[in-house]
Write a protein that holds these residues in place. Structure first.
Motif, mmCIF file in Angstrom:
data_model
loop_
_atom_site.group_PDB
_atom_site.id
_atom_site.type_symbol
_atom_site.label_atom_id
_atom_site.label_comp_id
_atom_site.label_asym_id
_atom_site.label_seq_id
_atom_site.Cartn_x
_atom_site.Cartn_y
_atom_site.Cartn_z
ATOM 1 N N ASP A 80 -8.990 -42.766 7.679
ATOM 2 C CA ASP A 80 -10.086 -43.477 8.330
ATOM 3 C C ASP A 80 -10.891 -42.505 9.189
ATOM 4 N N ALA A 81 -12.046 -42.977 9.645
ATOM 5 C CA ALA A 81 -12.971 -42.106 10.374
ATOM 6 C C ALA A 81 -12.339 -41.566 11.653
ATOM 7 N N TRP A 82 -11.580 -42.410 12.365
ATOM 8 C CA TRP A 82 -10.944 -41.974 13.615
ATOM 9 C C TRP A 82 -10.025 -40.786 13.386
ATOM 10 N N LEU A 83 -9.141 -40.898 12.390
ATOM 11 C CA LEU A 83 -8.183 -39.827 12.125
ATOM 12 C C LEU A 83 -8.896 -38.575 11.637
ATOM 13 N N ALA A 157 -19.311 -37.328 15.514
ATOM 14 C CA ALA A 157 -18.419 -38.271 14.821
ATOM 15 C C ALA A 157 -19.208 -39.405 14.179
ATOM 16 N N SER A 158 -20.400 -39.672 14.691
ATOM 17 C CA SER A 158 -21.211 -40.761 14.145
ATOM 18 C C SER A 158 -21.601 -40.496 12.699
ATOM 19 N N ILE A 159 -21.626 -39.225 12.287
ATOM 20 C CA ILE A 159 -22.073 -38.887 10.942
ATOM 21 C C ILE A 159 -21.109 -39.392 9.873
ATOM 22 N N VAL A 160 -19.831 -39.606 10.238
ATOM 23 C CA VAL A 160 -18.864 -40.146 9.274
ATOM 24 C C VAL A 160 -18.575 -41.615 9.552
ATOM 25 N N GLY A 161 -19.428 -42.231 10.360
ATOM 26 C CA GLY A 161 -19.334 -43.678 10.556
ATOM 27 C C GLY A 161 -18.465 -44.128 11.701
ATOM 28 N N PHE A 162 -18.012 -43.192 12.550
ATOM 29 C CA PHE A 162 -17.181 -43.607 13.675
ATOM 30 C C PHE A 162 -18.077 -43.963 14.849
#
Length: 213
Positions: A80-83, A157-162
């Motif tokens: 997931d985006a967080w990890l 991090a926003s670039i991967v949807g987080f």
């Protein structure tokens, strides 16, 4: 800007702080091993870690996050985006902190190492009790400076949807069409996080410079 928008921004702020802590703490742990490897005196180990540092210092953090998030998916590992962001920031931080601490270790007077060897201290005792405490003190200003950069780097991090602080601001801006207000508040929140650290790092630098004279 209403109550709901402020709460949403604060939730994004919470995740920005969490990402910064995870990336910095895990980066510190990995960076210490890299610094020790870079000063180990074993050419193969030093060469491998030098290559690792060169890769992460020579490429943008944005690209590194892309590689972790999308690259792992291409080989069948879905995260997931967080990890993905946490791993990406850890790798990025470990390379920079490893090099900062490598420089600090080498800045410790050579006589300290020679004296500890004369006392027949083991490598672990020499590092733990003599070299690393001095190196940590030397590296503190640069380490704090890097932490400031890492906090600001979490905005990628926003670039991967987080959804961290920057993406939360972008979402709200698209909803209420007040980008200047929204990103003004986002900027203030980043400033509140980073400015005290910057001031503290500059204070330590001046203090250590005065003690060295």
């Amino acid at each position: 800007m209403g109550r709901d928008e402020i709460i949403f921004l604060l939730i994004g702020l919470k995740w920005t702080i969490a990402l910064s802590i995870v990336g910095f703490v895990c980066g510190c742990i990995a960076g210490l091993f890299i610094a020790l490897a870079r000063t180990s005196g074993v050419r193969v180990v030093e060469g491998l870690t030098a290559g690792y540092i060169a890769v992460f210092q020579g490429t943008p953090l944005l690209m590194q996050l892309f590689v972790v998030y999308y690259g792992l998916a291409l080989i069948g590992i879905k995260v997931d985006a967080w990890l993905a962001v946490a791993v990406g920031l850890t790798l990025h931080a470990s390379a920079y902190l490893g090099e900062i601490w490598r420089g600090a270790i080498e800045a410790v007077p050579q006589g300290q190492t020679e004296a500890s060897k004369a006392l027949a201290l083991s490598y672990s005792s020499r590092m733990k009790d003599i070299i690393l405490p001095q190196a940590l003190r030397i590296s503190l200003p640069a380490t704090i400076g890097f932490l400031v950069q890492l906090i600001k780097g979490t905005s990628l991090a926003s670039i991967v949807g987080f959804t961290e602080l920057t993406r939360a601001g972008n979402i709200i801006s698209n909803q209420i069409f007040q980008p200047l207000t929204v990103f003004g508040i986002v900027g203030i929140l980043y400033f509140i996080m980073c400015c005290p650290l910057t001031i503290y790092g500059a204070h330590l630098e001046r203090k250590f410079a005065a003690q060295a004279r």
